[in-house]
Design a protein around this motif. Sequence first.
Motif, PDB file in Angstrom:
ATOM      1  N   TYR A  17       0.862  -1.190   0.000  1.00 29.07           N
ATOM      2  CA  TYR A  17       0.000   0.000   0.000  1.00 29.07           C
ATOM      3  C   TYR A  17       0.894   1.235   0.000  1.00 29.07           C
ATOM      4  CZ  TYR A  17      -3.872  -2.940   1.814  1.00 29.07           C
ATOM      5  OH  TYR A  17      -4.834  -3.880   2.002  1.00 29.07           O
ATOM      6  N   THR A  24       3.477   0.616   2.950  1.00 31.65           N
ATOM      7  CA  THR A  24       3.319  -0.526   3.866  1.00 31.65           C
ATOM      8  C   THR A  24       3.275  -1.796   3.034  1.00 31.65           C
ATOM      9  OG1 THR A  24       1.892   0.809   5.279  1.00 31.65           O
ATOM     10  CG2 THR A  24       1.849  -1.553   5.661  1.00 31.65           C
ATOM     11  N   ALA A  26       2.062  -5.219   2.976  1.00 23.82           N
ATOM     12  CA  ALA A  26       1.108  -6.021   3.763  1.00 23.82           C
ATOM     13  C   ALA A  26       1.269  -7.518   3.509  1.00 23.82           C
ATOM     14  CB  ALA A  26      -0.320  -5.580   3.438  1.00 23.82           C
ATOM     15  N   ALA A  45      -1.982 -12.080  14.041  1.00 20.71           N
ATOM     16  CA  ALA A  45      -2.157 -10.866  14.842  1.00 20.71           C
ATOM     17  C   ALA A  45      -2.763  -9.747  13.995  1.00 20.71           C
ATOM     18  CB  ALA A  45      -0.808 -10.424  15.385  1.00 20.71           C
ATOM     19  N   SER A  46      -3.281  -8.739  14.668  1.00 20.15           N
ATOM     20  CA  SER A  46      -3.829  -7.575  13.990  1.00 20.15           C
ATOM     21  C   SER A  46      -2.735  -6.937  13.118  1.00 20.15           C
ATOM     22  CB  SER A  46      -4.311  -6.589  15.061  1.00 20.15           C
ATOM     23  OG  SER A  46      -4.812  -5.461  14.438  1.00 20.15           O
ATOM     24  N   GLY A  47      -3.087  -6.653  11.865  1.00 25.61           N
ATOM     25  CA  GLY A  47      -2.123  -6.021  10.961  1.00 25.61           C
ATOM     26  C   GLY A  47      -1.230  -7.005  10.225  1.00 25.61           C
ATOM     27  N   SER A  48      -1.470  -8.312  10.398  1.00 22.29           N
ATOM     28  CA  SER A  48      -0.570  -9.295   9.754  1.00 22.29           C
ATOM     29  C   SER A  48      -0.872  -9.486   8.273  1.00 22.29           C
ATOM     30  CB  SER A  48      -0.643 -10.636  10.494  1.00 22.29           C
ATOM     31  OG  SER A  48      -1.974 -11.108  10.520  1.00 22.29           O
ATOM     32  N   GLY A  49      -2.040  -9.008   7.799  1.00 23.52           N
ATOM     33  CA  GLY A  49      -2.326  -9.081   6.361  1.00 23.52           C
ATOM     34  C   GLY A  49      -3.508  -9.951   5.984  1.00 23.52           C
ATOM     35  N   LYS A  50      -4.291 -10.385   6.963  1.00 24.89           N
ATOM     36  CA  LYS A  50      -5.394 -11.338   6.702  1.00 24.89           C
ATOM     37  C   LYS A  50      -6.461 -10.735   5.777  1.00 24.89           C
ATOM     38  CE  LYS A  50      -6.364 -11.619  11.091  1.00 24.89           C
ATOM     39  NZ  LYS A  50      -5.377 -10.639  11.611  1.00 24.89           N
ATOM     40  N   THR A  51      -6.945  -9.543   6.138  1.00 22.66           N
ATOM     41  CA  THR A  51      -8.007  -8.931   5.329  1.00 22.66           C
ATOM     42  C   THR A  51      -7.482  -8.550   3.954  1.00 22.66           C
ATOM     43  OG1 THR A  51      -9.187  -8.185   7.278  1.00 22.66           O
ATOM     44  CG2 THR A  51      -9.655  -6.994   5.251  1.00 22.66           C
ATOM     45  N   THR A  52      -6.234  -8.110   3.887  1.00 24.83           N
ATOM     46  CA  THR A  52      -5.634  -7.788   2.588  1.00 24.83           C
ATOM     47  C   THR A  52      -5.653  -9.026   1.694  1.00 24.83           C
ATOM     48  OG1 THR A  52      -4.205  -6.145   3.634  1.00 24.83           O
ATOM     49  CG2 THR A  52      -3.533  -6.936   1.460  1.00 24.83           C
ATOM     50  N   HIS A 206     -10.151 -14.343  14.515  1.00 26.28           N
ATOM     51  CA  HIS A 206      -9.283 -14.210  15.685  1.00 26.28           C
ATOM     52  C   HIS A 206      -9.681 -15.224  16.750  1.00 26.28           C
ATOM     53  CE1 HIS A 206      -8.787  -9.978  14.249  1.00 26.28           C
ATOM     54  NE2 HIS A 206      -7.577 -10.183  14.692  1.00 26.28           N
TER      55      HIS A 206
HETATM   56  N1  LIG Z   1      -5.848   0.875   2.616  1.00 30.25           N
HETATM   57  C1  LIG Z   1      -4.681   0.765   3.255  1.00 30.25           C
HETATM   58  N2  LIG Z   1      -3.716   1.690   3.096  1.00 30.25           N
HETATM   59  C2  LIG Z   1      -2.508   1.591   3.712  1.00 30.25           C
HETATM   60  N3  LIG Z   1      -2.170   0.570   4.524  1.00 30.25           N
HETATM   61  C3  LIG Z   1      -3.092  -0.390   4.731  1.00 30.25           C
HETATM   62  C4  LIG Z   1      -4.393  -0.350   4.110  1.00 30.25           C
HETATM   63  N4  LIG Z   1      -5.100  -1.435   4.509  1.00 30.25           N
HETATM   64  C5  LIG Z   1      -4.290  -2.131   5.330  1.00 30.25           C
HETATM   65  N5  LIG Z   1      -3.087  -1.518   5.474  1.00 30.25           N
HETATM   66  C6  LIG Z   1      -1.925  -1.985   6.257  1.00 30.25           C
HETATM   67  O1  LIG Z   1      -1.574  -3.278   5.778  1.00 30.25           O
HETATM   68  C7  LIG Z   1      -1.227  -4.132   6.876  1.00 30.25           C
HETATM   69  C8  LIG Z   1      -2.144  -5.360   6.857  1.00 30.25           C
HETATM   70  O2  LIG Z   1      -3.488  -4.931   7.130  1.00 30.25           O
HETATM   71  P1  LIG Z   1      -4.722  -5.940   7.163  1.00 30.25           P
HETATM   72  O3  LIG Z   1      -5.961  -5.143   7.342  1.00 30.25           O
HETATM   73  O4  LIG Z   1      -4.635  -6.849   5.988  1.00 30.25           O
HETATM   74  O5  LIG Z   1      -4.394  -6.785   8.490  1.00 30.25           O
HETATM   75  P2  LIG Z   1      -5.300  -7.797   9.308  1.00 30.25           P
HETATM   76  O6  LIG Z   1      -4.416  -8.956   9.622  1.00 30.25           O
HETATM   77  O7  LIG Z   1      -6.539  -8.088   8.572  1.00 30.25           O
HETATM   78  O8  LIG Z   1      -5.606  -6.964  10.615  1.00 30.25           O
HETATM   79  P3  LIG Z   1      -6.876  -7.008  11.618  1.00 30.25           P
HETATM   80  O9  LIG Z   1      -6.823  -8.360  12.275  1.00 30.25           O
HETATM   81  O10 LIG Z   1      -6.583  -5.902  12.576  1.00 30.25           O
HETATM   82  O11 LIG Z   1      -8.116  -6.784  10.802  1.00 30.25           O
HETATM   83  C9  LIG Z   1      -1.337  -3.282   8.131  1.00 30.25           C
HETATM   84  O12 LIG Z   1      -0.051  -2.792   8.435  1.00 30.25           O
HETATM   85  C10 LIG Z   1      -2.255  -2.147   7.728  1.00 30.25           C
HETATM   86  O13 LIG Z   1      -1.986  -0.982   8.449  1.00 30.25           O
END
Ligand SMILES: Nc1ncnc2c1ncn2[C@@H]1O[C@H](COP(=O)(O)OP(=O)(O)OP(=O)(O)O)[C@@H](O)[C@H]1O
Length: 260
Positions: A17, A24, A26, A45-52, A206
């Motif tokens: 991103y 970042t 991801a 963990a939160s921010g590890s990239g799951k939703t991405t 989670h």
């Molecule tokens: N639209 C965006 N722009 C910039 N950075 C982003 C964006 N979306 C996610 N990120 C970053 O990418 C990384 C992965 O985010 P992601 O949402 O995939 O994590 P996650 O594992 O799903 O977290 P959570 O469990 O908190 O939902 C994080 O560092 C987040 O800050």
Amino acid sequence: MKISDKQLQVQEVHKTYGKGQSETVALKGIAFDVLPGEFLGIMGASGSGKTTLLNCIATMLKPTSGQILLDGQNISSFRGSQLAKYRGSKIGYLFQEFELLDNLSARENIVLPLSIHGENPKKQEAQLQKLAKQFDIEEVLNKFPSQLSGGQKQRVAAARALISNPSIVLADEPTGALDTKNAKILMEKLSSINHTDGATILMVTHDANAASFCSRILFIQDGVIFHELRKKVPGETQNSFYERILTVMAQLGGGSSNVL
Ligand SMILES: Nc1ncnc2c1ncn2[C@@H]1O[C@H](COP(=O)(O)OP(=O)(O)OP(=O)(O)O)[C@@H](O)[C@H]1O
């Protein structure tokens, strides 16, 4: 194994991103396959990239590099009507916040994906009745979302995710807004449909309890796969799998909490 045996192939996917100082990374070369009928959990963990990762598979995001294949087709190359067809018929979505339309009844919400694609009403009704029975929502089909409990709303959303008989259901924290009892009911229903109909499900969660219904779990850390757990066949109990999940979560999170 033949290529066609793999329903989903995630090949060296990177996702970055932003640019420069705000960049970042991801996903850092994530790769795995999903077989037909698997119930795959994604934890981390939160921010590890799951939703991405989930959004890349859903084609809501485009990987910076790497490929994603569903049923052997490179989905990253889809454009226009091909992309709309992929989103509408190959994938079922289930979100934490249900995402039901308030001005449509439960019944109308469920058949919406079929109506959009002009499916025959008789076929709609048969599919609807089958799913309403499986998710125990037959009594609430004529109610509107505001008249449903949280658990009922999520079971309606789950029926909607499955109505078009998708190749894969993508679920992002589907139990996140539910209490323990309703989370268990939803997971039992999804698990039963996975077993009886062979539905392929990929679920970000989670929640170790929800994850214990999966057949396999990938743990993601900093955009790569850190660990994989597979339910032993035949016969590992859900409780034993749950304990193993908690052990990996403790290693990942460095604590005893079951919430990463
Ligand atoms: N639209 C965006 N722009 C910039 N950075 C982003 C964006 N979306 C996610 N990120 C970053 O990418 C990384 C992965 O985010 P992601 O949402 O995939 O994590 P996650 O594992 O799903 O977290 P959570 O469990 O908190 O939902 C994080 O560092 C987040 O800050």
